[in-house]
Each structure stands twice: as structure tokens, then as C-alpha cells.
Write a protein that holds these residues in place. Sequence first.
Motif, mmCIF file in Angstrom:
data_model
loop_
_atom_site.group_PDB
_atom_site.id
_atom_site.type_symbol
_atom_site.label_atom_id
_atom_site.label_comp_id
_atom_site.label_asym_id
_atom_site.label_seq_id
_atom_site.Cartn_x
_atom_site.Cartn_y
_atom_site.Cartn_z
ATOM 1 N N VAL A 129 0.848 -1.207 0.000
ATOM 2 C CA VAL A 129 0.000 0.000 0.000
ATOM 3 C C VAL A 129 0.878 1.250 0.000
ATOM 4 O O VAL A 129 0.689 2.163 -0.800
ATOM 5 N N SER A 130 1.892 1.273 0.894
ATOM 6 C CA SER A 130 2.783 2.444 0.979
ATOM 7 C C SER A 130 3.512 2.670 -0.341
ATOM 8 O O SER A 130 3.646 3.798 -0.805
ATOM 9 N N GLU A 131 3.986 1.575 -0.940
ATOM 10 C CA GLU A 131 4.701 1.686 -2.218
ATOM 11 C C GLU A 131 3.788 2.249 -3.301
ATOM 12 O O GLU A 131 4.194 3.097 -4.083
ATOM 13 N N LEU A 132 2.549 1.765 -3.322
ATOM 14 C CA LEU A 132 1.609 2.233 -4.342
ATOM 15 C C LEU A 132 1.293 3.713 -4.147
ATOM 16 O O LEU A 132 1.235 4.477 -5.112
ATOM 17 N N VAL A 133 1.123 4.133 -2.881
ATOM 18 C CA VAL A 133 0.853 5.551 -2.595
ATOM 19 C C VAL A 133 1.997 6.412 -3.130
ATOM 20 O O VAL A 133 1.778 7.416 -3.813
ATOM 21 N N ARG A 135 -7.722 5.173 0.030
ATOM 22 C CA ARG A 135 -8.157 5.712 1.327
ATOM 23 C C ARG A 135 -7.038 6.546 1.965
ATOM 24 O O ARG A 135 -7.271 7.628 2.494
ATOM 25 N N THR A 136 -5.802 6.029 1.872
ATOM 26 C CA THR A 136 -4.656 6.766 2.415
ATOM 27 C C THR A 136 -4.477 8.092 1.682
ATOM 28 O O THR A 136 -4.261 9.137 2.299
ATOM 29 N N GLN A 158 -7.919 11.972 -4.532
ATOM 30 C CA GLN A 158 -8.773 10.816 -4.790
ATOM 31 C C GLN A 158 -8.372 10.169 -6.107
ATOM 32 O O GLN A 158 -8.118 10.853 -7.096
ATOM 33 N N LEU A 159 -8.297 8.839 -6.089
ATOM 34 C CA LEU A 159 -7.951 8.082 -7.292
ATOM 35 C C LEU A 159 -9.236 7.828 -8.079
ATOM 36 O O LEU A 159 -10.168 7.221 -7.568
ATOM 37 N N VAL A 163 -2.989 9.806 15.137
ATOM 38 C CA VAL A 163 -1.904 9.084 14.475
ATOM 39 C C VAL A 163 -2.125 7.578 14.584
ATOM 40 O O VAL A 163 -1.949 6.836 13.616
ATOM 41 N N LEU A 164 -2.541 7.120 15.764
ATOM 42 C CA LEU A 164 -2.799 5.684 15.939
ATOM 43 C C LEU A 164 -3.957 5.240 15.037
ATOM 44 O O LEU A 164 -3.902 4.172 14.420
ATOM 45 N N ASN A 165 -4.989 6.074 14.937
ATOM 46 C CA ASN A 165 -6.117 5.745 14.049
ATOM 47 C C ASN A 165 -5.656 5.664 12.592
ATOM 48 O O ASN A 165 -6.104 4.810 11.827
ATOM 49 N N PHE A 166 -4.746 6.572 12.215
ATOM 50 C CA PHE A 166 -4.192 6.579 10.856
ATOM 51 C C PHE A 166 -3.439 5.270 10.587
ATOM 52 O O PHE A 166 -3.637 4.614 9.563
ATOM 53 N N VAL A 167 -2.589 4.866 11.545
ATOM 54 C CA VAL A 167 -1.817 3.624 11.393
ATOM 55 C C VAL A 167 -2.769 2.426 11.314
ATOM 56 O O VAL A 167 -2.601 1.530 10.484
#
Length: 201
Positions: free
Chosen positions: A2-6, A45-46, A54-55, A175-179
Motif C-alpha cells: 500500500v505504501s509503495e503504491l501511494v 483511502r490513504t 482521490q484516485l 496518528v494511531l487511528n491513521f496507522v
Amino acid sequence: QVSELVQFLLVKDQKKIPIKRADMLKNIIREYRNAYSEIVRRADRTLQEVFGLQLVEIDTKRHIYILINNLPRAEGQHLCRGKEKEKMGLLLVILSFIFMKGNSVKDSALWEFLHLLRVYPGKQHSVFGDVRKLVTEEFVRQKYLEITPIPLTDPPEFKFQWGPRAENETSKKDVLNFVAKMQGKDPTFWASQYSETEANQ
């Protein structure tokens, strides 16, 4: 993934190049092809939550996407655009990493983590420019991060912590909710961090 795609989508968006599904599969998703729609959904979503983007699929036959600006246009509202917005996204990722690692991380651990996101401190990044300078100078100057030398280390080592501006502009709970959203888990999964966010309320 997911991080790589973002990161991949953000780099493409800098040049305003439409993004093909085939490129996402070939460059990022590769052997995770079966999880394609889930990875794209989480990345979208990220992008929305962190970058206000938005994609959107603009060609359903050839599966071509673009990123559109999804931020509210409230009158008088300050919006950081373009690179500033993306820098804030990177900052949130760094703040999350520091918090999840017990509120303090060595510089070597942070550079290693950024490597996983394909953001290399020694190289010029197409979105963030000089990453080392951005993290150790700009974010520190803006009081988002604090950097402190670790005594008696040779060569010198440093540790990063949240700065006062970060403490005021965001919360450890956010931040915790984001993670948790990034990982698709409930915030209570991280017991010690969760109890810290509850204690801070």
C-alpha cells in the motif's frame, strides 16, 4: 504494498501523468495481483485521508486513473497545495513511525524506514527534493520534529522525537487511528500505544 503504491501514485501525479492499471501491476503490485483491488482501495483511502487526493478511473475500458484534489474548498480555509501537501503527508508517516516505536527513534532507523517507502535520504526525490534536508532541517525548523544527539556515540548518532508543533497540531490518537487504517486493524491491536492515547485525553 500500500505504501509503495501511494508513493508511486504521488510521483506520477507530480507530472500529472494518467496512471495505467498495467503499470501499477507491473511496477508495484507484481506477485500480489490477487489482492489488487484491496491494495488499490487502501491506497485510495490513504491518499484521501493524508493528501486530500482521490484516485479516479477515467477510462474503464483501458483502466486509466488520475488523482484529483479532494480537499474541501471552504472560504478562507488555508490549504497547502502541491508539494507542501505531500510534505505534510510524509511528515504524518514519520510522526506515526516515531510514535509506534515508543516516541523516539534513532536517525538510522528512520532512514531505513524511509528506504522501505522508496524515499532515499541521500538522493534527490522528485516530490520531496532533498529528503535528509527536509527531515533534519525543515521539519525541525518548523518544530514538527526534534533531533537530539545521543551522547557518547562515535560516529555521532541522533534521535528523533515529536516537536511541539506536532504535539499541538495533531494527537497521538489521530496518528494511531491513521496507522490502524493503513494496516486494516483496530487501534486496540497496539495495546501500549492505545493506552497512551487514552491517558493523553
